[in-house]
Scaffold this motif. Sequence first.
Motif, PDB file in Angstrom:
ATOM      1  N   TYR A  11       0.854  -1.192   0.000  1.00  0.00           N
ATOM      2  CA  TYR A  11       0.000   0.000   0.000  1.00  0.00           C
ATOM      3  C   TYR A  11       0.888   1.241   0.000  1.00  0.00           C
ATOM      4  CZ  TYR A  11      -3.992  -2.936   1.246  1.00  0.00           C
ATOM      5  OH  TYR A  11      -4.993  -3.880   1.241  1.00  0.00           O
ATOM      6  N   ASP A  12       0.277   2.374  -0.267  1.00  0.00           N
ATOM      7  CA  ASP A  12       1.008   3.627  -0.103  1.00  0.00           C
ATOM      8  C   ASP A  12       1.119   3.979   1.380  1.00  0.00           C
ATOM      9  OD1 ASP A  12       1.588   4.493  -2.851  1.00  0.00           O
ATOM     10  OD2 ASP A  12      -0.591   4.495  -3.055  1.00  0.00           O
ATOM     11  N   VAL A  13      -0.021   3.887   2.095  1.00  0.00           N
ATOM     12  CA  VAL A  13      -0.017   4.196   3.529  1.00  0.00           C
ATOM     13  C   VAL A  13      -0.818   3.128   4.270  1.00  0.00           C
ATOM     14  CG1 VAL A  13      -0.590   5.881   5.325  1.00  0.00           C
ATOM     15  CG2 VAL A  13       0.154   6.681   3.069  1.00  0.00           C
ATOM     16  N   VAL A  14      -0.215   2.587   5.318  1.00  0.00           N
ATOM     17  CA  VAL A  14      -0.878   1.628   6.207  1.00  0.00           C
ATOM     18  C   VAL A  14      -1.179   2.349   7.515  1.00  0.00           C
ATOM     19  CG1 VAL A  14      -0.607  -0.520   7.512  1.00  0.00           C
ATOM     20  CG2 VAL A  14       0.299  -0.352   5.182  1.00  0.00           C
ATOM     21  N   ILE A  15      -2.445   2.312   7.935  1.00  0.00           N
ATOM     22  CA  ILE A  15      -2.890   3.030   9.133  1.00  0.00           C
ATOM     23  C   ILE A  15      -3.383   2.017  10.162  1.00  0.00           C
ATOM     24  CG2 ILE A  15      -4.493   4.737  10.070  1.00  0.00           C
ATOM     25  CD1 ILE A  15      -4.583   5.986   7.239  1.00  0.00           C
ATOM     26  N   VAL A  16      -2.826   2.065  11.353  1.00  0.00           N
ATOM     27  CA  VAL A  16      -3.231   1.174  12.445  1.00  0.00           C
ATOM     28  C   VAL A  16      -4.160   1.945  13.373  1.00  0.00           C
ATOM     29  CG1 VAL A  16      -2.453  -0.241  14.373  1.00  0.00           C
ATOM     30  CG2 VAL A  16      -1.054  -0.082  12.298  1.00  0.00           C
ATOM     31  N   GLY A  19      -9.629   5.042  14.789  1.00  0.00           N
ATOM     32  CA  GLY A  19     -10.132   6.094  15.656  1.00  0.00           C
ATOM     33  C   GLY A  19     -10.193   7.403  14.890  1.00  0.00           C
ATOM     34  N   PRO A  20     -10.474   8.512  15.579  1.00  0.00           N
ATOM     35  CA  PRO A  20     -10.593   9.791  14.871  1.00  0.00           C
ATOM     36  C   PRO A  20      -9.321  10.205  14.150  1.00  0.00           C
ATOM     37  CG  PRO A  20     -10.675  10.105  17.264  1.00  0.00           C
ATOM     38  CD  PRO A  20     -10.795   8.639  17.008  1.00  0.00           C
ATOM     39  N   ALA A  21      -8.146   9.856  14.694  1.00  0.00           N
ATOM     40  CA  ALA A  21      -6.882  10.236  14.042  1.00  0.00           C
ATOM     41  C   ALA A  21      -6.647   9.409  12.783  1.00  0.00           C
ATOM     42  CB  ALA A  21      -5.723  10.062  15.019  1.00  0.00           C
ATOM     43  N   GLY A  22      -6.745   8.088  12.916  1.00  0.00           N
ATOM     44  CA  GLY A  22      -6.494   7.208  11.767  1.00  0.00           C
ATOM     45  C   GLY A  22      -7.470   7.422  10.639  1.00  0.00           C
ATOM     46  N   LEU A  23      -8.748   7.578  10.966  1.00  0.00           N
ATOM     47  CA  LEU A  23      -9.756   7.774   9.919  1.00  0.00           C
ATOM     48  C   LEU A  23      -9.597   9.139   9.251  1.00  0.00           C
ATOM     49  CD1 LEU A  23     -12.809   6.158  11.720  1.00  0.00           C
ATOM     50  CD2 LEU A  23     -11.642   5.268   9.696  1.00  0.00           C
ATOM     51  N   SER A  24      -9.223  10.160  10.029  1.00  0.00           N
ATOM     52  CA  SER A  24      -8.983  11.480   9.432  1.00  0.00           C
ATOM     53  C   SER A  24      -7.835  11.414   8.439  1.00  0.00           C
ATOM     54  CB  SER A  24      -8.671  12.508  10.519  1.00  0.00           C
ATOM     55  OG  SER A  24      -9.790  12.721  11.351  1.00  0.00           O
ATOM     56  N   VAL A  40      -6.811   0.825   6.437  1.00  0.00           N
ATOM     57  CA  VAL A  40      -6.958   1.060   7.872  1.00  0.00           C
ATOM     58  C   VAL A  40      -7.242  -0.281   8.545  1.00  0.00           C
ATOM     59  CG1 VAL A  40      -8.261   2.232   9.688  1.00  0.00           C
ATOM     60  CG2 VAL A  40      -7.869   3.387   7.507  1.00  0.00           C
ATOM     61  N   LEU A  41      -6.449  -0.606   9.558  1.00  0.00           N
ATOM     62  CA  LEU A  41      -6.581  -1.865  10.287  1.00  0.00           C
ATOM     63  C   LEU A  41      -7.071  -1.569  11.700  1.00  0.00           C
ATOM     64  CD1 LEU A  41      -3.134  -3.141   9.069  1.00  0.00           C
ATOM     65  CD2 LEU A  41      -5.341  -3.975   8.248  1.00  0.00           C
ATOM     66  N   GLU A  42      -8.148  -2.223  12.106  1.00  0.00           N
ATOM     67  CA  GLU A  42      -8.792  -1.944  13.388  1.00  0.00           C
ATOM     68  C   GLU A  42      -8.926  -3.245  14.178  1.00  0.00           C
ATOM     69  OE1 GLU A  42     -10.719  -1.038  16.668  1.00  0.00           O
ATOM     70  OE2 GLU A  42      -9.854   0.494  15.366  1.00  0.00           O
ATOM     71  N   MET A 174      -1.063 -11.588   7.667  1.00  0.00           N
ATOM     72  CA  MET A 174      -0.397 -11.041   6.489  1.00  0.00           C
ATOM     73  C   MET A 174       0.535  -9.910   6.880  1.00  0.00           C
ATOM     74  SD  MET A 174      -3.363 -10.846   3.601  1.00  0.00           S
ATOM     75  CE  MET A 174      -2.125 -10.582   2.338  1.00  0.00           C
ATOM     76  N   GLU A 175       1.513  -9.683   6.031  1.00  0.00           N
ATOM     77  CA  GLU A 175       2.320  -8.468   6.145  1.00  0.00           C
ATOM     78  C   GLU A 175       1.706  -7.417   5.237  1.00  0.00           C
ATOM     79  OE1 GLU A 175       6.508  -8.721   5.606  1.00  0.00           O
ATOM     80  OE2 GLU A 175       6.766 -10.393   7.012  1.00  0.00           O
ATOM     81  N   LEU A 176       1.433  -6.261   5.798  1.00  0.00           N
ATOM     82  CA  LEU A 176       0.941  -5.134   5.011  1.00  0.00           C
ATOM     83  C   LEU A 176       2.023  -4.074   5.005  1.00  0.00           C
ATOM     84  CD1 LEU A 176      -1.739  -6.367   6.710  1.00  0.00           C
ATOM     85  CD2 LEU A 176      -2.818  -4.839   5.067  1.00  0.00           C
ATOM     86  N   HIS A 177       2.568  -3.825   3.838  1.00  0.00           N
ATOM     87  CA  HIS A 177       3.680  -2.888   3.693  1.00  0.00           C
ATOM     88  C   HIS A 177       3.169  -1.541   3.173  1.00  0.00           C
ATOM     89  CE1 HIS A 177       6.487  -6.584   2.912  1.00  0.00           C
ATOM     90  NE2 HIS A 177       6.053  -6.520   4.165  1.00  0.00           N
ATOM     91  N   GLY A 178       3.812  -0.475   3.615  1.00  0.00           N
ATOM     92  CA  GLY A 178       3.456   0.843   3.124  1.00  0.00           C
ATOM     93  C   GLY A 178       4.689   1.703   2.932  1.00  0.00           C
ATOM     94  N   LYS A 179       4.557   2.682   2.078  1.00  0.00           N
ATOM     95  CA  LYS A 179       5.633   3.674   1.983  1.00  0.00           C
ATOM     96  C   LYS A 179       5.786   4.393   3.330  1.00  0.00           C
ATOM     97  CE  LYS A 179       5.165   4.527  -3.021  1.00  0.00           C
ATOM     98  NZ  LYS A 179       3.989   3.723  -3.389  1.00  0.00           N
TER      99      LYS A 179
END
Length: 549
Positions: A11-16, A19-24, A40-42, A174-179
Amino acid sequence: MSDVAREAMEYDVVIVGAGPAGLSAAIRLKQLDADLEVVVLEKGSEVGAHILSGAVLDPCGLDALIPDWKDKGAPINVPVRDDNFYMLGEAGKVRIPNWPMPKLMNNHGNYIVSMGNVCRWMAEQAEALGVEIFPGMACSELVYGENGEVKGVIAGEFGRNPDGSEGPGYEPGMELHGKYVFLGEGVRGHLSKEVIAKYDLSAGKEPQKFGLGLKEIWEIDPAKHREGSVTHTMGWPLGGNAGGGSFIYHLDNNQVYVGFVVHLNYKNPHLFPYMEFQRFKHHPMVAELLKGGKRVAYGARAITEGGYQSMPKMVAPGVALLGCSVGMVNVPRIKGNHNAMLSGKAAAEAAYDAIKAERAGDELSAYETEVREGAIGKDLKKVRNVKPMWSKWGLTASLALGGLDMWTNSLFGGSLFGTLKHGKSDAEATQTVYHHKPIDYPKPDGKLSFDRLTNVAFSFTNHEESQPCHLRLLDPSVPIDENLPKYAEPAQRYCPAGVYEVVEKDGRSEFVINFQNCVHCKTCDIKDPSQNIKWVTPQGGDGPNYPNM
């Protein structure tokens, strides 16, 4: 675990964390470039399942992110109509007038909300933009690149036996890679802890400070309900035992949020935060409000309270910390969701610029600069001395001096006190039993006050019992050999879910961990005086299932 073969997704960006920060962050990335691959992983069973907040929301973060949120049906419908502050004694109260308070304390223009429902709505907005969101996917490990940068996470591992070995239904994940990887885990996330320690991000900063927030939702008599009313109290029942206070927010549908915050730098190991909350509800003002009503939900969560001087460096190679992973709560305002949203937006903009410039895996220094010099930094800098004043000089002095300090910061951009230090961590603040007497707490009556295990059932918490315990003891001998004689093993009391017990077995004391009860508040990871408990994520989907917190 590193020798397990796993598939990888890029992915370009992986978000863990949804919440309000990750979703924003996810929403802003897609607003800037619809072609960016964002995931986004929750760890909760659904978006919002692990969200617990007061909450009176300052909409400035959402205004900046989605200006037409009203037209898009955001569940933000109860404007604050009146603001009340009280100092409580055991049987009475004194109203603190609003007029001497700095303008920043005014709740005009804010809304009483369920942040769980706000996050559910934000997830819908993100998915409509093409963001991939996977609930029930706990991120158990970080993946590092050849140059020591964070390049991804391992998510979705299931089926390990209690001893950590692979069970018959084992799924490696899985491994999720991001820039870039964004960590929006909330307070004291275990991946964020690893990043802060690995890259020494807290060097030169004050220790992070925390509170424990406990909350119940009540349905009350319609005749007593005042939609939009906000009340905060200080004083009884905590007195000089601990800092903290309460909130009572009247939302719609005859429901009231009743909450209590205990600052975790308290000294007396006999203090029982949960029972302080239950005792608070017997104050005449609160008891009269709740009489004839019923509690419909319960939960608890740690709160980052260190503020401006405790924020670690927010970036390291390939990774950025968002929201409460950094600690962006404005303590006197009891608000952090607006800053969490602004931090997600700022991180997204920094990552977008970097990816556009064909960068990856480096430090997003523009994000750090925006947080410290922009709206978030300005918000937190004005109130930076309130928490240390309270800790050092107590409630009464901090009310006067803290108010003066906020006025001078607001009017003149400076403080007579400079920037005060916090000193000890909350764990180090705990004193031994030799300095303190036990506290006698009234037995819950089952009408206004409830025992912990009864209340935990109203958090709808569930954990698969055949997995490894996610509350790790660094040294299994410490609870009985050290914490019990020195501190009367405070885990029995500071945990708001009854996870920890000391039981007698065959004439010996034994430390028992009922991890199935854990509501993921992280208090044990913070307050244990020996720093012997390490919270890590259980498998995805486990934990509380908060409805409207």
